[in-house]
Scaffold this active site. Structure first.
Site, PDB file in Angstrom:
ATOM      1  N   HIS A 367       0.818  -1.215   0.000  1.00 25.27           N
ATOM      2  CA  HIS A 367       0.000   0.000   0.000  1.00 25.27           C
ATOM      3  C   HIS A 367       0.849   1.262   0.000  1.00 25.27           C
ATOM      4  O   HIS A 367       2.039   1.269   0.347  1.00 25.27           O
ATOM      5  CB  HIS A 367      -0.966   0.009   1.192  1.00 25.27           C
ATOM      6  CG  HIS A 367      -0.306   0.097   2.538  1.00 25.27           C
ATOM      7  ND1 HIS A 367       0.038   1.292   3.136  1.00 25.27           N
ATOM      8  CD2 HIS A 367       0.059  -0.877   3.423  1.00 25.27           C
ATOM      9  CE1 HIS A 367       0.578   1.056   4.318  1.00 25.27           C
ATOM     10  NE2 HIS A 367       0.613  -0.248   4.525  1.00 25.27           N
ATOM     11  N   CYS A 386       2.595  -4.822   7.182  1.00 24.22           N
ATOM     12  CA  CYS A 386       2.288  -4.541   5.775  1.00 24.22           C
ATOM     13  C   CYS A 386       3.508  -3.949   5.074  1.00 24.22           C
ATOM     14  O   CYS A 386       4.476  -3.542   5.710  1.00 24.22           O
ATOM     15  CB  CYS A 386       1.104  -3.600   5.655  1.00 24.22           C
ATOM     16  SG  CYS A 386      -0.500  -4.402   5.892  1.00 24.22           S
TER      17      CYS A 386
END
Length: 463
Positions: A367, A386
Site C-alpha cells: 500500500h 504490511c
C-alpha cells in the site's frame, strides 16, 4: 596418353563410395534392447514413458552416448545444494555407467540411457520442490508443484541441445541463478570476480558459516517463481525493496517499508487481482489495543475524530458504526475486549491513496503511505507487517497499464487488473548486487535456527 571414356571414369570415381555404402552400419541400440533393460527395472513410470515413444532413446546418438550427457553429470554432482541430497552418489553411478557404455555394448548403452533419464527427472523435481522455509501460500495458483516424469523427459527429448536444456532447467529463476553462480564462484568452480572474492572473505571468521548462509538463502530463492514468462512482483523484506519482473527480467524497482522486528512481514506467495483506490485502513487489533485505546484514554473521544477513525460493530461486510462513547476503552487497552477501528480515506490515511490486496491469513497488503520521509532511512523495518511503497502510483501504472484515477471521493473503489499478477514476499539475507555479494541484516532472526540445524545435520552426517 589415351583418355578413359567418360562412363569408365564415373564408375572408377563411384567405387569408393559404393564400398562405404556396402560397409556394415554402426551398431544401434534397438528398441528391444531398451525394452529389455526396462523389464529388469522396477521403474514403472520410466517404462511407461519409453513405451509411449516406442523405446526411442534420448541420450544415445548412433552407437554412443551424446556428449551432452556429461553436462547432466556435472549438474547432478553439485545438486545437494539444489535439494537433491543424493546428487554426488548419483553422479558417481552415472560416470561408471558412461564408462561401461563406451564399449558400445548395446546393453550397457541402454542401462546408461535409463540411468541418465531417471537422474534428470530426480534433479528437476528436486529443483522444483521448494524447501520448507516458511512460505505461506495465499492462492492455489502460486503453489509450486514439481513437473511429472513424462513432462520432464518429453521436454528433454524435444530439446535441440540437451546440454543447453540441462543448463536452462538448472537456472530455476533469476534470483536463484545469480546466487547459485555466486556460490560456485566462491567455491572456486567458476571465474569469480576478484571484488566478490574479497567481499566474501570478510564474512566472519568461519568459512562454514558462509556456506550455510548460501544454502539457507538458496532454499528461500528456490521457492520463488519458476516460470520465465509473464509478470510478477517480488518483495524482499530483508533488502527492503520491491521488484517488478516481466519475462524473467526486473523492469523496475522501488524501496519499501516492512515490518518491525516485533511485527515481522511474513513470507507470502499470492495473487493480486485488483487495486483499491481511496482505501480504508482497518487498524489491526493489536494496534487498537496498544496505540489507539491509550490515546483515547489520554486525549478523549475527540482523538478518534481528529485521526479520522470510526468504530465498527464487527469485521463483517455488514458491520455498523458504533458510538465510541459507549466503549470501555480501558478494557480495550487491557486486551479484555476487542473492537474494530477503521480509518476513513483521506490525506492522513495510513494506506495512502491506493492499496493492493491479496489473499493471505495475516491481513498484509502492499500500500501507499503519506509518510514519504521514512524512505530516506537506511533501515526501514518500521511498519506493523504490511509493505509500504515508495511510489504506489508507479506500481499501479505497471499493474493496470494506465494512470489510476478515482472518479469520486467514494471509499474502496476497486479497479480490476486485466490479468492477475503473482506477488512473492521473501527474506534473503544474502544476495548478489552486481559483482558483489550483498550481506543483509536479519531483523526477524530467521537465520539463527536453520543455520544451527544445518550445522547439526552436517556434524551428524560426519559421524
Amino acid at each position: 596418353m589415351a583418355r578413359q571414356p567418360i562412363k569408365r571414369r564415373w564408375i572408377a570415381a563411384l567405387l569408393p563410395l559404393l564400398a562405404v555404402a556396402a560397409a556394415p552400419a554402426p551398431a544401434q541400440v534397438a528398441p528391444p534392447v531398451i525394452e529389455a533393460a526396462l523389464q529388469s527395472s522396477a521403474d514403472h513410470a520410466l517404462a511407461r514413458f519409453y513405451a509411449g515413444r516406442d523405446h526411442r532413446t534420448i541420450w544415445i546418438k548412433g552407437n554412443a552416448l551424446t556428449p551432452d550427457a556429461a553436462r547432466l553429470v556435472d549438474a547432478v554432482r553439485d545438486a545437494e545444494l539444489d535439494g537433491m541430497t543424493a546428487g554426488a552418489a548419483v553422479a558417481a553411478s552415472l560416470e561408471q555407467a558412461m564408462v561401461r557404455a563406451r564399449s558400445g555394448d548395446p546393453a550397457e548403452l541402454a542401462r546408461a540411457e535409463l540411468m541418465l533419464s531417471r537422474a534428470l527427472v530426480d534433479y528437476v523435481q528436486a529443483l522444483r520442490r521448494p524447501a520448507d522455509i516458511g512460505m505461506n501460500y495465499g492462492d492455489a495458483a502460486v503453489i509450486a508443484s514439481p513437473p511429472s516424469l513424462p513432462e520432464i523427459l518429453d521436454a528433454a527429448a524435444k530439446a535441440p541441445s540437451l546440454a543447453r536444456h540441462v543448463e536452462t532447467v538448472s537456472e530455476v529463476n533469476p534470483v536463484y541463478t545469480e546466487l547459485r553462480k555466486a556460490f560456485a564462484a566462491w567455491r572456486g568452480r567458476s571465474n569469480a570476480p576478484v571484488v566478490m572474492a574479497a567481499r566474501v572473505s570478510g564474512f566472519g571468521d568461519s568459512r562454514p558459516d558462509l556456506e550455510r548462509l548460501f544454502r539457507l538463502n538458496l532454499d528461500r530463492a528456490r521457492a520463488l517463481p519458476m516460470n520465465r514468462s509473464g509478470r510478477y512482483i517480488l518483495v524482499d523484506a530483508a533488502a527492503q525493496r520491491l521488484w517488478m519482473y516481466e519475462d524473467g527480467v526486473p523492469r523496475d524497482s522501488m524501496k519499501v517499508i516492512v515490518g518491525k522486528p516485533g511485527h515481522p512481514t511474513p513470507m507470502i506467495a499470492s495473487m493480486i487481482h485488483s487495486a483499491v483506490l481511496n482505501p480504508y485502513w482497518n487498524v489491526p487489533p493489536d494496534l487498537v489495543r496498544d496505540r489507539v485505546a491509550p490515546k483515547v484514554i489520554d486525549q478523549g473521544i475527540g482523538y478518534l475524530k481528529t485521526a479520522n477513525y470510526e468504530v465498527l460493530s464487527d469485521w463483517s461486510d455488514q458491520a455498523r458504526a458504533v458510538d465510541p462513547a459507549g466503549i470501555n476503552w480501558r478494557a480495550v487497552a487491557a486486551g479484555q475486549i476487542e473492537m474494530r477501528v477503521r480509518q476513513r480515506p483521506g490525506a492522513g490515511n495510513s494506506m495512502g491513496v491506493v492499496k493492493f490486496p491479496f489473499e493471505n491469513r495475516f491481513g498484509v497488503y502492499l500500500h501507499d503511505t503519506p509518510e514519504k520521509e521514512l524512505f530516506a532511512k537506511r533501515e526501514r523495518n518500521l511498519s506493523s507487517g504490511c509493505v509500504r511503497l515508495e511510489d504506489a502510483p508507479r506500481l499501479a501504472r505497471w499493474l493496470l497499464g494506465s494512470e489510476p484515477r478515482s472518479h469520486s471521493a467514494a471509499p474502496e473503489q476497486v479497479v480490476a487488473l486485466a490479468k492477475p499478477v503473482p506477488v512473492y514476499i521473501t527474506y534473503l539475507t544474502l544476495g548478489v548486487d552486481g559483482d558483489r555479494l550483498a550481506f543483509r541484516n536479519d531483523p526477524y532472526q530467521r537465520d539463527a535456527e536453520p543455520l544451527r540445524q544445518f550445522a547439526s545435520n552436517r556434524l551428524a552426517a560426519r559421524d
